[in-house]
Design an enzyme around this catalytic site. Structure first.
Site, PDB file in Angstrom:
ATOM      1  N   ASP A 126       0.841  -1.193   0.000  1.00 14.71           N
ATOM      2  CA  ASP A 126       0.000   0.000   0.000  1.00 14.71           C
ATOM      3  C   ASP A 126       0.876   1.243   0.000  1.00 14.71           C
ATOM      4  O   ASP A 126       1.877   1.319   0.730  1.00 14.71           O
ATOM      5  CB  ASP A 126      -0.913   0.011   1.225  1.00 14.71           C
ATOM      6  CG  ASP A 126      -1.945   1.128   1.171  1.00 14.71           C
ATOM      7  OD1 ASP A 126      -2.954   0.955   0.481  1.00 14.71           O
ATOM      8  OD2 ASP A 126      -1.717   2.170   1.820  1.00 14.71           O
ATOM      9  N   ASN A 134      -2.385  12.976  -4.232  1.00 14.36           N
ATOM     10  CA  ASN A 134      -3.531  13.415  -5.030  1.00 14.36           C
ATOM     11  C   ASN A 134      -3.911  14.859  -4.731  1.00 14.36           C
ATOM     12  O   ASN A 134      -4.229  15.635  -5.634  1.00 14.36           O
ATOM     13  CB  ASN A 134      -4.731  12.503  -4.773  1.00 14.36           C
ATOM     14  CG  ASN A 134      -4.703  11.246  -5.620  1.00 14.36           C
ATOM     15  OD1 ASN A 134      -4.134  11.229  -6.704  1.00 14.36           O
ATOM     16  ND2 ASN A 134      -5.310  10.184  -5.125  1.00 14.36           N
ATOM     17  N   HIS A 139      -5.211  14.151  -9.569  1.00 16.04           N
ATOM     18  CA  HIS A 139      -5.332  12.724  -9.879  1.00 16.04           C
ATOM     19  C   HIS A 139      -4.378  12.293 -10.989  1.00 16.04           C
ATOM     20  O   HIS A 139      -3.941  11.140 -11.024  1.00 16.04           O
ATOM     21  CB  HIS A 139      -6.780  12.388 -10.246  1.00 16.04           C
ATOM     22  CG  HIS A 139      -7.717  12.445  -9.080  1.00 16.04           C
ATOM     23  ND1 HIS A 139      -7.699  11.517  -8.067  1.00 16.04           N
ATOM     24  CD2 HIS A 139      -8.688  13.339  -8.754  1.00 16.04           C
ATOM     25  CE1 HIS A 139      -8.624  11.812  -7.164  1.00 16.04           C
ATOM     26  NE2 HIS A 139      -9.238  12.912  -7.557  1.00 16.04           N
ATOM     27  N   ASP A 143      -1.923   9.226 -10.664  1.00 19.69           N
ATOM     28  CA  ASP A 143      -1.847   8.132 -11.645  1.00 19.69           C
ATOM     29  C   ASP A 143      -0.399   7.875 -12.058  1.00 19.69           C
ATOM     30  O   ASP A 143       0.017   6.714 -12.202  1.00 19.69           O
ATOM     31  CB  ASP A 143      -2.687   8.469 -12.875  1.00 19.69           C
ATOM     32  CG  ASP A 143      -4.178   8.420 -12.597  1.00 19.69           C
ATOM     33  OD1 ASP A 143      -4.567   7.894 -11.531  1.00 19.69           O
ATOM     34  OD2 ASP A 143      -4.949   8.911 -13.441  1.00 19.69           O
ATOM     35  N   GLU A 169      -4.705   2.619  -4.264  1.00 15.02           N
ATOM     36  CA  GLU A 169      -3.236   2.614  -4.197  1.00 15.02           C
ATOM     37  C   GLU A 169      -2.687   1.339  -3.587  1.00 15.02           C
ATOM     38  O   GLU A 169      -1.571   1.305  -3.073  1.00 15.02           O
ATOM     39  CB  GLU A 169      -2.752   3.831  -3.389  1.00 15.02           C
ATOM     40  CG  GLU A 169      -3.117   3.812  -1.915  1.00 15.02           C
ATOM     41  CD  GLU A 169      -4.494   4.385  -1.615  1.00 15.02           C
ATOM     42  OE1 GLU A 169      -4.730   4.750  -0.444  1.00 15.02           O
ATOM     43  OE2 GLU A 169      -5.336   4.472  -2.540  1.00 15.02           O
TER      44      GLU A 169
END
Length: 260
Positions: A126, A134, A139, A143, A169
Site C-alpha cells: 500500500d 492526489n 489525480h 496516476d 493505491e
C-alpha cells in the site's frame, strides 16, 4: 512481417495461408474425383476438361477459404484483446482483482494436488499517504505515481511472479515457489526501491514510500486466508510507522501463526 506470416497460431496469417492451401488442394482433388469417375461404368477416367479441375478451384477456393479463415483470425484476435481488457487494470496494465484471484486459486489448487512446490508467499503493498499526493498534484499526478510504483514492483520480482492492483493505491504480489527466507528480502527490495526512486511531478520532487505486509505458506491454503493474513501484516506496518515490511510465516493457516 515474416514472423507474422510464419505464426501458425489462431492469431497469425501462417495458419490462414496453410489451411487455405490445404482446402484448395482438397477442392482440386474433389473436382478430379467427380469429373473422372463414371457412375455408369464404375471406372475412373480423365474428364473432358481436366485442366478445369485445377483452374476453377485455384480461382475460387483461395478467396473463399482466405475470407472465412481471415474472419476466424479476426475473431480470435478480438477475443484475445477482450480477455486482456477484462483481466487487466487499465491504468497500471497489471492484473485486476478478478483475474489475479483466478490465477492464485489455480496455483493453490496445484499446490494442494502436489503438482508444484508447496511453498510460496503473498504480499500486499500500500502506498503511504497517497491522498497527499492526489491533493498536491491532482489525480493525474497520482496516476503517474501509481504507474511508477507498478514498474518498480515488477522490476523487483521475478518474471513469473504475479502482480495485480487490488484497488486504489493498493497492490498484491504472488511469489510462487519462493523460499521462506527470501520473502522478506523481496519485500524489502520493493520497499527500498520505491523510497529511493525520485518522482518528478509538475517540476517538483515527490518522495514516495510503501508499506508491505506478507504471508509465507508451506502448504495448501485458500486465497481468502492468505489475503487476510497478509492484510493484517500490512496494517501492522502502517501502525508501526509506515515505510516498512511486516511478514508472517504461517505453516498452518488454520492454526496459530508465528511472526517470521
Amino acid at each position: 512481417m515474416a514472423k507474422r506470416i510464419m505464426d501458425f497460431s489462431s492469431f497469425g496469417w501462417g495458419r490462414v495461408i496453410v489451411l487455405s492451401s490445404i482446402g484448395t488442394l482438397c477442392c482440386i482433388a474433389v473436382a478430379f474425383a467427380i469429373d473422372s469417375y463414371s457412375l455408369t461404368t464404375g471406372a475412373w477416367r480423365w474428364g473432358e476438361s481436366p485442366l478445369n479441375n485445377v483452374i476453377i478451384p485455384l480461382v475460387l477456393a483461395p478467396p473463399f477459404f482466405g475470407y472465412l479463415l481471415g474472419k476466424q483470425r479476426e475473431l480470435a484476435i478480438a477475443h484475445r484483446e477482450l480477455m486482456i481488457v477484462a483481466s487487466t487494470d487499465a491504468l497500471t496494465l497489471c492484473l485486476n482483482r478478478r483475474a489475479f484471484m483466478a490465477m492464485v486459486d489455480g496455483f493453490l489448487d496445484r499446490v494442494a494436488n502436489r503438482k508444484t512446490e508447496r511453498t510460496g508467499a503473498l504480499l500486499v503493498i500500500d502506498v503511504d499517504h497517497f491522498k497527499l499526493v492526489n491533493d498536491r498534484f491532482g489525480h493525474d499526478g497520482g496516476d503517474e505515481a501509481l504507474k511508477l510504483i507498478v514498474q518498480i514492483i515488477k522490476g523487483s520480482v521475478r518474471e513469473y511472479d504475479v502482480v495485480r492492483r487490488i484497488g486504489g493505491e493498493e497492490f498484491s504480489v504472488l511469489l510462487p515457489g519462493v523460499s521462506p527466507d527470501t520473502v522478506g528480502k523481496v519485500a524489502e527490495r520493493i520497499r527500498a526501491a520505491v523510497y529511493d526512486t525520485e518522482l518528478k511531478l509538475e517540476g517538483e520532487s515527490c518522495r514516495l514510500s510503501v508499506s508491505v505486509g506478507g504471508v509465507v505458506f508451506e502448504r495448501d491454503a485458500s486465497f481468502s486466508e492468505l489475503y487476510r493474513f497478509a492484510d493484517q501484516r500490512l496494517y501492522a506496518a502502517k501502525r508501526n510507522g509506515r515505510n516498512r515490511v511486516e511478514i508472517i510465516h504461517a505453516s498452518k493457516l488454520e492454526g496459530q501463526a508465528r511472526v517470521h
